[in-house]
Scaffold this active site. Structure first.
Site, PDB file in Angstrom:
ATOM      1  N   ASP A  89       6.073 -11.340  -0.595  1.00  0.00           N
ATOM      2  CA  ASP A  89       5.653 -12.305   0.420  1.00  0.00           C
ATOM      3  C   ASP A  89       6.163 -13.685   0.010  1.00  0.00           C
ATOM      4  O   ASP A  89       6.647 -13.880  -1.101  1.00  0.00           O
ATOM      5  CB  ASP A  89       4.145 -12.281   0.632  1.00  0.00           C
ATOM      6  CG  ASP A  89       3.353 -12.630  -0.616  1.00  0.00           C
ATOM      7  OD1 ASP A  89       3.952 -13.132  -1.578  1.00  0.00           O
ATOM      8  OD2 ASP A  89       2.139 -12.397  -0.632  1.00  0.00           O
ATOM      9  N   GLY A 214      -1.188 -13.621  10.305  1.00  0.00           N
ATOM     10  CA  GLY A 214      -2.343 -14.331  10.828  1.00  0.00           C
ATOM     11  C   GLY A 214      -3.437 -13.449  11.377  1.00  0.00           C
ATOM     12  O   GLY A 214      -4.285 -13.918  12.141  1.00  0.00           O
ATOM     13  N   ASP A 264       0.326  -3.391   4.276  1.00  0.00           N
ATOM     14  CA  ASP A 264      -0.086  -3.671   2.902  1.00  0.00           C
ATOM     15  C   ASP A 264      -1.514  -4.174   2.930  1.00  0.00           C
ATOM     16  O   ASP A 264      -1.955  -4.757   3.927  1.00  0.00           O
ATOM     17  CB  ASP A 264       0.817  -4.718   2.239  1.00  0.00           C
ATOM     18  CG  ASP A 264       0.409  -6.138   2.632  1.00  0.00           C
ATOM     19  OD1 ASP A 264      -0.322  -6.786   1.853  1.00  0.00           O
ATOM     20  OD2 ASP A 264       0.788  -6.590   3.729  1.00  0.00           O
ATOM     21  N   HIS A 333      -6.945   7.475  -7.234  1.00  0.00           N
ATOM     22  CA  HIS A 333      -7.451   8.232  -6.081  1.00  0.00           C
ATOM     23  C   HIS A 333      -7.277   7.456  -4.779  1.00  0.00           C
ATOM     24  O   HIS A 333      -6.774   8.003  -3.788  1.00  0.00           O
ATOM     25  CB  HIS A 333      -8.922   8.590  -6.265  1.00  0.00           C
ATOM     26  CG  HIS A 333      -9.512   9.141  -5.002  1.00  0.00           C
ATOM     27  ND1 HIS A 333      -9.279  10.424  -4.570  1.00  0.00           N
ATOM     28  CD2 HIS A 333     -10.272   8.548  -4.041  1.00  0.00           C
ATOM     29  CE1 HIS A 333      -9.871  10.614  -3.397  1.00  0.00           C
ATOM     30  NE2 HIS A 333     -10.484   9.491  -3.060  1.00  0.00           N
TER      31      HIS A 333
END
EC number: 2.4.2.29
Length: 370
Positions: A89, A214, A264, A333
């Site tokens: 990012d 946003g 993400d 997990h």
């Protein structure tokens, strides 16, 4: 970068992204490795969960360890020993998160380092230079994350600034001859007309992919769903579509149905460290006393290392004892759960079965883990 659409079912897309360090089958979930590591995971363990790509944070890596250290290793991949693709990012969201510690101007953002208080200045050009040194497969433009709530005028002003920064990001990225991909970020708050204006301007500049930014910044779920439903189908069809910072398993299923390719979120890793575990039949809070003598695995349908080798009782014990291994096993997990979730969504799209698959997913999740 190449992006190939392999199948569609309604708005949902099954694709393949070819990047400098490998291929990514989409829809894909990207674990977040803020400081060049996904917390509580080795690179090998991360790969074993099925992660095809991970996310690094430009802002934090710039501050610590610093670009000179990463550059000495030839880039972020060798520094963190991860040979698969990386997305970074731009640092915009982290600057947004600093609140009163930062001052935004046309040129960029002045702020005090959260590490040592040093005065720093981050611009679109500097963000592109940092990401070029990191050599991430996908870089993101530097933008201002529109706060919530915001009036139409406030959101418009923020969005226009982000567009000017997008142009500067594109120009600097090209000047640096960065061979990797650069994604644009659609802003505009909770206003459809501003989202349309942002997208049209970004499309005119031209990017390898397009993200929706946003969202998941404190707005009601119904507002997020409304903006997603409006914006996703308008993103360029031949480019990958990325929904930033989202989210829950339910959010991902909804995003895929709307046509999103990439996701993400820190949720699976952060929740794992706090003992909140995802399963096919609902969530488990492993600290609860009900698990103290439970010899079953977390999720009998899960093939992760944790579920194949350890009981709920053992995970409960580790969490109560504050053992580091507990965070590691929980994270393995949760990340495997997210990778299985997206793999099953890919298969359902390819089979033309997404609607019934999503219905089964919702029914199973509402059952409640026991």
């Amino acid at each position: 970068m190449q992006f190939e659409l392999l199948a569609q079912h309604g708005a949902a897309r099954r694709g393949r992204l070819t990047l400098a360090h490998g291929t990514v089958d989409t829809p894909a979930f990207m674990p977040v490795g803020t400081y060049g590591t996904v917390k509580a995971m080795t690179p090998a363990a991360l790969a074993d969960t099925g992660a095809q790509i991970c996310l690094g944070n430009t802002f934090h890596l710039w501050l610590r360890p610093g670009l000179d250290v990463v550059a000495a290793h030839g880039g972020l991949h060798r520094f963190m020993n991860w040979d698969r693709p990386i997305l970074t990012d731009s640092g915009g969201f982290q600057v947004f998160s600093l609140g009163a510690l930062r001052k935004i101007s046309e040129e960029g953002v002045k702020f005090a380092s959260p590490i040592d208080g040093a005065k720093l200045f981050l611009t679109p050009e500097e963000s592109m230079r940092i990401q070029t040194v990191l050599n991430s497969d996908i870089a993101m433009i530097f933008d201002e994350c529109t706060p919530h709530p915001a009036t139409h005028d406030e959101a418009a002003k923020s969005m226009q600034l982000s567009l000017r920064w997008a142009r500067r990001s594109r120009d600097e990225f090209d000047r640096l001859a960065n061979p990797n991909a650069l994604f644009g970020i659609v802003q505009g708050g909770m206003f459809e007309d501003l989202r349309d204006e942002s997208l049209a301007a970004l499309d005119a500049i031209g990017f390898s992919g397009y993200a929706i930014g946003g969202l998941s910044v404190g707005e009601p779920k119904e507002d997020m769903a409304r903006i997603l439903a409006h914006t996703a189908p308008r993103l360029p069809a031949g480019r990958p579509r990325y929904l930033m910072g989202v989210g829950t398993p339910e959010d991902i299923v909804a995003g895929v149905a709307a046509g999103i390719d990439m996701f993400d979120c820190v949720m699976p890793t952060r929740n794992a460290r706090n003992g909140w575990l995802f399963t096919r039949y609902g969530d488990i809070k492993i600290k609860n006393a009900t698990h103290k003598q439970d010899t079953r695995p977390l999720d009998p349908s899960c093939d992760c290392y944790t579920c194949r080798n350890f009981s709920r009782a053992y995970l409960h014990h580790l969490h109560r004892a504050g053992e580091i291994l507990g965070s590691m096993l929980n994270t393995i997990h949760n990340l495997r759960y997210y990778q299985t979730l997206t793999a099953e969504l890919r298969a359902a799209i390819a089979a033309g079965d997404l609607d019934s698959h999503a219905a089964r997913f919702r029914a199973d999740r509402s059952t409640g883990a026991c």
